[in-house]
Motif scaffolding. Structure first.
Motif, PDB file in Angstrom:
ATOM      1  N   LYS A   1       0.840  -1.201   0.000  1.00  0.00           N
ATOM      2  CA  LYS A   1       0.000   0.000   0.000  1.00  0.00           C
ATOM      3  C   LYS A   1       0.875   1.252   0.000  1.00  0.00           C
ATOM      4  O   LYS A   1       1.863   1.313   0.731  1.00  0.00           O
ATOM      5  N   VAL A   2       0.470   2.214  -0.806  1.00  0.00           N
ATOM      6  CA  VAL A   2       1.246   3.451  -0.928  1.00  0.00           C
ATOM      7  C   VAL A   2       0.309   4.659  -0.943  1.00  0.00           C
ATOM      8  O   VAL A   2      -0.894   4.525  -1.151  1.00  0.00           O
ATOM      9  N   ASP A   3       0.883   5.821  -0.738  1.00  0.00           N
ATOM     10  CA  ASP A   3       0.152   7.083  -0.780  1.00  0.00           C
ATOM     11  C   ASP A   3       0.166   7.681  -2.177  1.00  0.00           C
ATOM     12  O   ASP A   3       1.151   7.562  -2.917  1.00  0.00           O
ATOM     13  N   PHE A   4      -0.926   8.352  -2.507  1.00  0.00           N
ATOM     14  CA  PHE A   4      -1.005   9.220  -3.680  1.00  0.00           C
ATOM     15  C   PHE A   4      -1.538  10.563  -3.215  1.00  0.00           C
ATOM     16  O   PHE A   4      -2.078  10.693  -2.112  1.00  0.00           O
ATOM     17  N   THR A   5      -1.416  11.577  -4.086  1.00  0.00           N
ATOM     18  CA  THR A   5      -1.962  12.896  -3.800  1.00  0.00           C
ATOM     19  C   THR A   5      -2.658  13.428  -5.037  1.00  0.00           C
ATOM     20  O   THR A   5      -2.051  13.515  -6.107  1.00  0.00           O
TER      21      THR A   5
ATOM     22  N   ASP B   1       2.611  10.276   7.295  1.00  0.00           N
ATOM     23  CA  ASP B   1       1.752  10.856   8.319  1.00  0.00           C
ATOM     24  C   ASP B   1       1.526  12.325   7.949  1.00  0.00           C
ATOM     25  O   ASP B   1       2.487  13.101   7.856  1.00  0.00           O
ATOM     26  N   ILE B   2       0.281  12.725   7.722  1.00  0.00           N
ATOM     27  CA  ILE B   2      -0.007  14.104   7.315  1.00  0.00           C
ATOM     28  C   ILE B   2      -0.643  14.917   8.448  1.00  0.00           C
ATOM     29  O   ILE B   2      -1.244  15.968   8.198  1.00  0.00           O
ATOM     30  N   SER B   3      -0.485  14.457   9.689  1.00  0.00           N
ATOM     31  CA  SER B   3      -1.124  15.141  10.816  1.00  0.00           C
ATOM     32  C   SER B   3      -0.579  16.554  11.012  1.00  0.00           C
ATOM     33  O   SER B   3      -1.316  17.458  11.437  1.00  0.00           O
ATOM     34  N   ARG B   4       0.699  16.785  10.708  1.00  0.00           N
ATOM     35  CA  ARG B   4       1.249  18.135  10.867  1.00  0.00           C
ATOM     36  C   ARG B   4       0.573  19.107   9.902  1.00  0.00           C
ATOM     37  O   ARG B   4       0.231  20.235  10.280  1.00  0.00           O
ATOM     38  N   ALA B   5       0.372  18.683   8.647  1.00  0.00           N
ATOM     39  CA  ALA B   5      -0.303  19.546   7.676  1.00  0.00           C
ATOM     40  C   ALA B   5      -1.748  19.794   8.087  1.00  0.00           C
ATOM     41  O   ALA B   5      -2.277  20.900   7.915  1.00  0.00           O
ATOM     42  N   ARG B   6      -2.380  18.782   8.638  1.00  0.00           N
ATOM     43  CA  ARG B   6      -3.756  18.959   9.115  1.00  0.00           C
ATOM     44  C   ARG B   6      -3.808  19.970  10.255  1.00  0.00           C
ATOM     45  O   ARG B   6      -4.715  20.799  10.322  1.00  0.00           O
ATOM     46  N   GLN B   7      -2.833  19.919  11.139  1.00  0.00           N
ATOM     47  CA  GLN B   7      -2.849  20.787  12.314  1.00  0.00           C
ATOM     48  C   GLN B   7      -2.517  22.234  11.978  1.00  0.00           C
ATOM     49  O   GLN B   7      -3.211  23.156  12.428  1.00  0.00           O
ATOM     50  N   TYR B   8      -1.465  22.443  11.193  1.00  0.00           N
ATOM     51  CA  TYR B   8      -0.962  23.795  10.988  1.00  0.00           C
ATOM     52  C   TYR B   8      -1.430  24.458   9.690  1.00  0.00           C
ATOM     53  O   TYR B   8      -1.473  25.689   9.612  1.00  0.00           O
ATOM     54  N   LEU B   9      -1.755  23.656   8.672  1.00  0.00           N
ATOM     55  CA  LEU B   9      -2.203  24.224   7.397  1.00  0.00           C
ATOM     56  C   LEU B   9      -3.696  24.047   7.177  1.00  0.00           C
ATOM     57  O   LEU B   9      -4.220  24.425   6.120  1.00  0.00           O
TER      58      LEU B   9
ATOM     59  N   SER C   1      -0.315  14.162   1.307  1.00  0.00           N
ATOM     60  CA  SER C   1      -0.843  13.045   0.537  1.00  0.00           C
ATOM     61  C   SER C   1      -2.356  13.048   0.696  1.00  0.00           C
ATOM     62  O   SER C   1      -2.915  13.917   1.375  1.00  0.00           O
ATOM     63  N   ASN C   2      -3.025  12.062   0.095  1.00  0.00           N
ATOM     64  CA  ASN C   2      -4.463  11.936   0.287  1.00  0.00           C
ATOM     65  C   ASN C   2      -4.806  11.320   1.634  1.00  0.00           C
ATOM     66  O   ASN C   2      -5.976  11.233   2.004  1.00  0.00           O
ATOM     67  N   GLY C   3      -3.782  10.867   2.378  1.00  0.00           N
ATOM     68  CA  GLY C   3      -4.004  10.374   3.729  1.00  0.00           C
ATOM     69  C   GLY C   3      -4.678   9.022   3.811  1.00  0.00           C
ATOM     70  O   GLY C   3      -5.146   8.628   4.882  1.00  0.00           O
ATOM     71  N   ALA C   4      -4.709   8.293   2.696  1.00  0.00           N
ATOM     72  CA  ALA C   4      -5.383   6.981   2.679  1.00  0.00           C
ATOM     73  C   ALA C   4      -4.605   6.043   1.767  1.00  0.00           C
ATOM     74  O   ALA C   4      -4.898   5.957   0.565  1.00  0.00           O
TER      75      ALA C   4
END
Length: 330
Positions: A197-201, A297-305, A228-231
């Motif tokens: 499994k891999v990430d795409f955006t 892990d895209i949690s930083r982008a979710r939090q700050y952006l 990324s798309n986070g999934a």
């Protein structure tokens, strides 16, 4: 807001320039190919052609703009270190120097998750989880460029960097075209068990992240962000989805990882000995990328952006396939 976008004749830079114009921003674009940005000029972008290795040109480009989105750079696995260093590090240094001299307020730097690649499987990588050594010149020079960008904070430049994974949508010329060509020639095989499994955006989601980077403030500044798309999804399901959409047979043949890796090593070794060092058809790093889990892990982008992927991968793939059929009717 008036912005400069470098690398606008490429996929990501071009798509963001179009998006920025749609958002009402004043956009200046740079690229080596005038024909590659004609659609942006028709929409109102100012185009300045030239090579970013020319410091005087970069000074001109950065004059009277509030922010720069730096998307230009060398991409790939094959080539000598000097080539990647010049295109990714030295060019970025030119952009930074011009931003400082021309009093540009902010620099948004497009980096790459290739900085993480070490040939191993990774799930949920955080921004600080870097390998002990870089696998290729591209990953190393993209990281060095990042370091130059963040060092410029000392002189008052606001900076952010994004590491988007497998960006796709209409205009994508890097991910699927090579796979499509290989399948048409009967050379494409599933490497390993095909369950990785891999990430795409989606390029639409990346556009939103880039716009957020232009508008962000406070603790969001001075950071690097995974995008990324986070999934994560099974890579070969995605590949076969695209092939079916293009009326091509799906990939069903499997190739053991060890065999593929050995063939890639042999291919690279032979190409290094041939005159002109032609690019191999198969790379060891490419084999690892196609066979192993890899997600961010895209949690930083979710939090700050306030980043939240809105456009699904399947929508992005449909968009790519429609674009591909229109431009490659054969």
């Amino acid at each position: 807001m008036k912005i400069l976008i470098t690398g606008a004749s490429g996929f990501i830079g071009g798509r963001f320039a179009r998006f920025a114009l749609e958002q009402g921003l004043s956009v200046r674009v740079n690229g080596r190919r005038a024909e590659g940005v004609e659609h942006l000029r028709a929409r109102g972008a100012e185009f300045v052609q030239g090579d970013l290795s020319d410091p005087e040109l970069v000074q001109q480009l950065c004059r009277d703009v509030e922010a720069v989105v730096h998307c230009a750079g060398a991409v790939g696995v094959w080539g000598n270190y000097a080539h990647f260093h010049q295109a990714n590090v030295q060019v970025t240094e030119n952009v930074i120097e011009a931003c400082l001299k021309q009093r540009v307020r902010r620099l948004v730097h497009l980096s790459s998750p290739s900085v993480y690649f070490d040939g191993q499987a990774h799930v949920g990588l955080k921004e600080e989880q870097l390998p002990k050594r870089f696998s290729d010149h591209y990953g190393k020079t993209k990281y060095l460029a990042e370091q130059q960008v963040f060092a410029a904070q000392e002189f008052g430049l606001e900076v952010l960097a994004l590491r988007p994974r497998f960006v796709t949508g209409a205009g994508d010329t890097s991910i699927f075209p090579r796979l499509i060509t290989m399948q048409r020639k009967g050379r494409l095989s599933i490497i390993g068990n095909g369950l990785n499994k891999v990430d795409f955006t989606s390029v639409h989601n990346l556009n939103e992240a880039l716009l957020s980077s232009l508008l962000a403030a406070g603790p969001a500044l001075g950071q690097v962000y995974n995008i990324s798309n986070g999934a994560p999804v099974p890579l070969w399901d995605v590949v076969n989805y695209v092939l079916r959409q293009l009326d091509l047979p799906p990939v069903t043949r499997h190739l053991p990882y060890a065999l593929a890796y050995g063939a890639a090593a042999l291919n690279e070794g032979v190409c290094k000995l041939l005159p002109g060092r032609p690019e191999p058809a198969l790379f060891r790093l490419g084999v690892a990328v196609m066979a192993k889990d890899f997600s961010l892990d895209i949690s930083r982008a979710r939090q700050y952006l306030d980043y939240e992927p809105k456009v699904s991968l399947w929508t992005a793939l449909d968009e790519f396939c429609q674009w591909w059929k229109a431009h490659h009717p054969s």
